[in-house]
Design a protein around this motif. Structure first.
Motif, PDB file in Angstrom:
ATOM      1  N   UNK A  68     -28.114  21.750 -31.064  1.00 43.64           N
ATOM      2  CA  UNK A  68     -28.241  23.092 -30.486  1.00 43.64           C
ATOM      3  C   UNK A  68     -28.736  24.097 -31.529  1.00 43.64           C
ATOM      4  N   UNK A  69     -28.128  24.081 -32.732  1.00 45.44           N
ATOM      5  CA  UNK A  69     -28.550  25.014 -33.773  1.00 45.44           C
ATOM      6  C   UNK A  69     -29.991  24.768 -34.208  1.00 45.44           C
ATOM      7  N   UNK A  70     -30.374  23.497 -34.312  1.00 44.27           N
ATOM      8  CA  UNK A  70     -31.753  23.194 -34.701  1.00 44.27           C
ATOM      9  C   UNK A  70     -32.745  23.627 -33.630  1.00 44.27           C
ATOM     10  N   UNK A 115     -37.777  30.870 -34.721  1.00 45.13           N
ATOM     11  CA  UNK A 115     -38.859  30.997 -35.699  1.00 45.13           C
ATOM     12  C   UNK A 115     -40.211  30.882 -35.000  1.00 45.13           C
ATOM     13  N   UNK A 116     -40.310  29.968 -34.054  1.00 50.64           N
ATOM     14  CA  UNK A 116     -41.568  29.802 -33.326  1.00 50.64           C
ATOM     15  C   UNK A 116     -41.958  31.038 -32.543  1.00 50.64           C
ATOM     16  N   UNK A 146     -46.036  24.975 -33.141  1.00 52.00           N
ATOM     17  CA  UNK A 146     -45.456  23.744 -33.681  1.00 52.00           C
ATOM     18  C   UNK A 146     -43.931  23.832 -33.760  1.00 52.00           C
ATOM     19  N   UNK A 147     -43.419  24.968 -34.187  1.00 54.40           N
ATOM     20  CA  UNK A 147     -41.972  25.162 -34.228  1.00 54.40           C
ATOM     21  C   UNK A 147     -41.364  25.114 -32.829  1.00 54.40           C
ATOM     22  N   UNK A 148     -42.019  25.751 -31.874  1.00 57.13           N
ATOM     23  CA  UNK A 148     -41.486  25.762 -30.506  1.00 57.13           C
ATOM     24  C   UNK A 148     -41.466  24.354 -29.920  1.00 57.13           C
ATOM     25  N   UNK A 149     -42.569  23.631 -30.069  1.00 59.42           N
ATOM     26  CA  UNK A 149     -42.644  22.278 -29.517  1.00 59.42           C
ATOM     27  C   UNK A 149     -41.636  21.359 -30.195  1.00 59.42           C
ATOM     28  N   UNK A 150     -41.550  21.429 -31.528  1.00 56.31           N
ATOM     29  CA  UNK A 150     -40.594  20.559 -32.218  1.00 56.31           C
ATOM     30  C   UNK A 150     -39.152  20.970 -31.925  1.00 56.31           C
ATOM     31  N   UNK A 151     -38.898  22.251 -31.704  1.00 57.52           N
ATOM     32  CA  UNK A 151     -37.558  22.692 -31.343  1.00 57.52           C
ATOM     33  C   UNK A 151     -37.146  22.187 -29.979  1.00 57.52           C
TER      34      UNK A 151
END
Length: 137
Positions: free
Chosen positions: A13-15, A22-23, A50-55
């Motif tokens: 959840x935190x990740x 950040x995304x 990239x941050x949004x997709x990886x999140x």
């Protein structure tokens, strides 16, 4: 401070929240850069995406970045809180204390008076009911 850094939570959840936060911030910065005709907007939009997709899909790969970012924020918070409190003390409270001393004020009533018999403050006697015991202050 080191104990706080060791206790950084890195659950799924935190990740996920870290990646999305950040995304989204980077995408907003990229949008503002695009709107103001700056040439570096693709970097913000790409890294933010990239941050949004990886999140959303693989939050565990953000763990090292999240640990570094949260450690940095703990260190900055440690120093900035002490700086802000020091500034508040020396710019606000110290002048107030000096002014009250110069004017001879005793705001807390701590000055010793040799002529007083007692420093006891008499309280008005009154009848007590149940409500007064539940809300004493």
């Amino acid at each position: 401070m080191l104990e706080e850094i060791r206790n950084i939570k890195s659950t799924k959840k935190e990740l996920r929240e870290f990646g999305l936060t950040i995304g989204i911030i980077l995408v907003i910065l990229g949008g503002v850069s695009l709107w103001r005709d700056k040439g570096f907007y693709p970097y913000f939009l790409g890294i933010g995406g990239l941050f949004i997709v990886s999140g959303l899909t693989l939050p565990h790969i953000l763990k090292p970045l999240q640990k570094v970012w949260m450690s940095f924020s703990i260190i900055v918070g440690f120093f900035s809180s002490r700086l802000i409190l020091s500034i508040l003390f020396y710019i606000v409270l110290t002048p107030i204390g000096l002014i009250t001393r110069l004017l001879g004020k005793d705001i807390l009533g701590q000055r010793i008076d040799k002529t007083r018999r007692s420093y006891w403050h008499e309280r008005e006697a009154g009848t007590k009911n149940r409500e007064s015991y539940e809300k004493q202050y």
